[in-house]
Design an enzyme around this catalytic site. Structure first.
Site, short mmCIF file in Angstrom:
data_model
loop_
_atom_site.label_atom_id
_atom_site.label_comp_id
_atom_site.label_asym_id
_atom_site.label_seq_id
_atom_site.Cartn_x
_atom_site.Cartn_y
_atom_site.Cartn_z
N SER A 260 0.85 -1.19 0.00
CA SER A 260 0.00 0.00 0.00
C SER A 260 0.89 1.24 0.00
O SER A 260 2.05 1.19 0.44
CB SER A 260 -0.90 0.00 1.23
N TYR B 45 -1.62 0.23 10.82
CA TYR B 45 -1.61 -0.27 9.45
C TYR B 45 -0.37 0.20 8.71
O TYR B 45 0.32 -0.58 8.04
CB TYR B 45 -2.88 0.19 8.74
#
Length: 316
Positions: free
Chosen positions: A177, A190
């Site tokens: 990501s 995250y």
């Protein structure tokens, strides 16, 4: 001689057509390149994972599909094998995996390798997200996210590495990501897990290059699997320059990528053995460069966005 105002649109249309045909050709060649290759998907039951399964299965890959739900794996198996030509495709093998249980991963690695005795391509696309202020995220949640987003891919990568090194070839793909390269507020756990995974695979890339092993990372914005709901009608708030800037950035960051687009990019990455891919629109790309060149500017914009969110919640 055609006037420039007429010629320019024609050139744009022709260029767009050539680009489209070129991409379709690359996609067709990518399917041919994966034929007979042993490909492992660590999360085949997600939206992007299912799209990947279809692409690689149609390309004739020997798929090993992993997932946390046996029912979903069997449903995906039925979808892939129904009406499939057994002369052109291989029936996938299914492996149940739970990255939140680190003690079980050794058996998972053994089961994956024993399917065919080796692995050509390992695609680590499993992930879990959490959103919230740092003080509201417990250490238990932090550890769980690290187990799934970091320790899980690392364990599988280390597990299949010896066979790749002995065969002097193979590829590992981390579907990561942009948060692994640029941390934004309310994504602390995250982003930390994605940063850790990015660093691990960057180090691994340098260490295994001499063995003919390719390590690829694909950093994408969030996966947008459905149309966004209509924006709620709220009372307009006074706009300031930095609130307008933050609203624009937020709208761009939430645009996302489609699962099908991500799956096609993974297939192209495997075919062309690309090392690093950023799959996003221009704004996140620019932010990645600004993070290195002008970090105070990026920090100021992010902090202003947090203050605006807090003010909005207080007003409501």
């Amino acid at each position: 001689m055609l006037p420039f105002v007429v010629l320019l649109p024609m050139l744009i249309v022709v260029a767009a057509g050539i680009y489209y045909v070129y991409n379709e050709f690359l996609l067709f060649m990518s399917k041919a390149q994966v034929r007979n290759k042993v490909v492992v998907l660590t999360d085949a039951v997600s939206g992007a994972g299912a799209e990947l399964s279809v692409l690689f299965h149609r390309g004739g890959a020997r798929l090993i599909l992993c997932g946390t739900s046996w029912d979903k794996l069997e449903s995906l198996y039925d979808t892939l094998t129904t009406d499939a030509d057994p002369r052109e495709t291989f029936a996938p093998k299914l492996v149940l995996v739970d990255f939140s249980d680190p003690d079980s991963l050794e058996e998972v690695v053994t089961e994956v390798v024993d399917c065919y005795g080796y692995v050509d391509v390992l695609i680590c696309n499993s992930s879990i997200k959490v959103k919230g202020p740092v003080q509201s995220i417990s250490l238990e949640v932090d550890r769980n996210i690290m187990d799934i987003n970091y320790f899980g891919p690392c364990t599988l990568a280390k597990g299949v590495l010896p066979s790749m090194m002995s065969r002097r070839g193979g590829q590992m793909v981390l579907v990561s990501s942009v948060h692994g390269r640029l941390a934004v507020p309310f994504r602390s756990s995250y982003a930390a897990s994605k940063h850790a995974a990015q660093a691990f695979f960057d180090c691994l890339r340098a260490e295994v290059e001499e063995y003919g092993i390719t390590v690829s990372t694909i950093s994408h914005t969030f996966i947008n699997a459905s149309e966004p709901p209509p924006a709620p009608q709220t009372e307009p708030q006074p706009a300031t320059p930095h609130t307008r800037l933050w609203a624009y950035i937020s709208s761009c960051l939430t645009h996302g990528v489609r699962p099908s687009a991500l799956a096609q990019e993974v297939l192209l990455t495997v075919n062309r053995r690309k090392r690093e891919v950023v799959l996003s629109h221009p704004l996140p790309r620019a932010a990645l460069y600004l993070r290195s060149l002008l970090p105070p500017l990026v920090f100021s914009v992010l902090s202003a966005g947090v203050r605006d969110d807090a003010l909005a919640e207080h007003i409501q």
